[in-house]
Design an enzyme around this catalytic site. Structure first.
Site, PDB file in Angstrom:
ATOM      1  N   ARG A  83      14.678 -25.810 -23.283  1.00  0.00           N
ATOM      2  CA  ARG A  83      14.251 -24.687 -22.814  1.00  0.00           C
ATOM      3  C   ARG A  83      12.701 -24.720 -22.277  1.00  0.00           C
ATOM      4  O   ARG A  83      12.216 -23.709 -21.330  1.00  0.00           O
ATOM      5  CB  ARG A  83      13.675 -23.852 -24.239  1.00  0.00           C
ATOM      6  CG  ARG A  83      14.916 -23.408 -24.660  1.00  0.00           C
ATOM      7  CD  ARG A  83      16.016 -22.640 -23.979  1.00  0.00           C
ATOM      8  NE  ARG A  83      17.144 -22.152 -24.405  1.00  0.00           N
ATOM      9  CZ  ARG A  83      17.749 -21.302 -24.789  1.00  0.00           C
ATOM     10  NH1 ARG A  83      17.357 -19.933 -24.405  1.00  0.00           N
ATOM     11  NH2 ARG A  83      19.172 -20.951 -25.214  1.00  0.00           N
ATOM     12  N   GLU A  84      12.070 -25.921 -22.226  1.00  0.00           N
ATOM     13  CA  GLU A  84      10.919 -26.018 -21.225  1.00  0.00           C
ATOM     14  C   GLU A  84      11.180 -26.454 -19.851  1.00  0.00           C
ATOM     15  O   GLU A  84      10.441 -26.167 -18.975  1.00  0.00           O
ATOM     16  CB  GLU A  84       9.892 -27.123 -21.997  1.00  0.00           C
ATOM     17  CG  GLU A  84       9.447 -26.634 -23.318  1.00  0.00           C
ATOM     18  CD  GLU A  84       8.306 -25.885 -23.092  1.00  0.00           C
ATOM     19  OE1 GLU A  84       7.733 -25.719 -21.922  1.00  0.00           O
ATOM     20  OE2 GLU A  84       8.249 -25.141 -24.218  1.00  0.00           O
ATOM     21  N   SER A  85      12.276 -27.066 -19.640  1.00  0.00           N
ATOM     22  CA  SER A  85      12.786 -27.514 -18.214  1.00  0.00           C
ATOM     23  C   SER A  85      14.011 -27.698 -17.973  1.00  0.00           C
ATOM     24  O   SER A  85      14.754 -26.497 -17.910  1.00  0.00           O
ATOM     25  CB  SER A  85      11.800 -28.804 -17.978  1.00  0.00           C
ATOM     26  OG  SER A  85      12.227 -29.804 -18.830  1.00  0.00           O
ATOM     27  N   SER A 139       8.516 -22.426 -26.506  1.00  0.00           N
ATOM     28  CA  SER A 139       9.819 -22.190 -26.384  1.00  0.00           C
ATOM     29  C   SER A 139      10.766 -22.577 -27.332  1.00  0.00           C
ATOM     30  O   SER A 139      11.718 -22.184 -27.671  1.00  0.00           O
ATOM     31  CB  SER A 139      10.542 -22.651 -25.135  1.00  0.00           C
ATOM     32  OG  SER A 139      10.378 -24.099 -24.814  1.00  0.00           O
TER      33      SER A 139
END
Length: 164
Positions: A36-38, A135
Site C-alpha cells: 500500500r505504500e508503493s 497505510s
C-alpha cells in the site's frame, strides 16, 4: 530482545541490516508495507508520494529540504528527515533499492517490531509499525478495505510464516 526508540539498533551495522533481509519473515513483511505504500514491482523504489517518479538513487529526492506533508519517496515512502536519521546512523551510501530495504529494516528496529516480525507475530508487528507506515491495516491512512486478513494473505504469499 531489541529495545524500542532511537537507541535501538545502535550496535547494529549496515551489514547486520542487510543480513536480516535474507530472512523470509522480514522480506515478506517488507512486501506487506510495499503493498500500500508503493508497489510490488521495481518501480516502487523510484516512486514519489502521489505517483510521479524520481530518476537518481544518489540521495533521497528531498534531501536537505524541509519535508512538507506528503513528500515521501521510495518503496517504503521515507520522508527526508527519517531517511536522514537512518542514513546517518547506519552509513547508508545512497537511496538505492538495497539501501531502502536496509533502511526499512532499521525502522522495524526503531519501532521495536523486528523481534515480532522474525517470530511470526504478524499482528503485533503491524501494530508497532502503524505510526511509521500509516497505510498498514488499522493505521490513520489505511482504507477500510485493507484489512489485517488481506495484509496477512500478502505476507503468507510472499513466504512469511506466523507463530501459530
Amino acid at each position: 530482545m531489541l529495545k524500542r526508540g532511537r537507541a535501538a539498533g545502535d550496535d547494529m551495522t549496515l551489514s547486520d541490516l542487510r543480513r536480516y533481509l535474507d530472512l523470509s519473515n522480514v522480506a515478506a513483511f517488507l512486501r506487506v508495507i510495499r503493498e500500500r505504500e508503493s508497489s510490488q514491482d521495481d518501480s516502487a523504489y523510484t516512486v514519489l508520494n502521489g505517483g510521479a517518479h524520481f530518476f537518481s538513487f544518489a540521495e533521497h529526492p528531498y534531501k536537505g529540504q524541509r519535508t512538507p506533508p506528503g513528500k515521501a519517496a521510495g518503496a517504503y515512502q521515507f520522508i527526508a528527515s527519517t531517511w536522514g536519521d537512518v542514513e546517518q546512523q547506519y552509513g547508508l551510501p545512497d537511496f538505492s533499492p538495497a539501501s531502502q530495504d536496509a533502511g526499512a529494516v532499521a525502522r522495524l528496529i526503531y519501532r521495536g517490531a523486528l523481534d515480532d516480525v522474525m517470530a511470526g507475530r504478524f499482528e503485533a508487528a503491524v501494530a508497532k509499525c502503524r505510526h511509521e507506515w500509516t497505510s498498514l491495516p488499522g493505521a490513520a491512512e489505511s482504507s477500510g478495505t485493507w484489512t489485517m486478513a488481506k495484509a496477512l494473505a500478502v505476507y503468507r504469499q510472499r513466504g512469511g510464516r506466523t507463530e501459530d
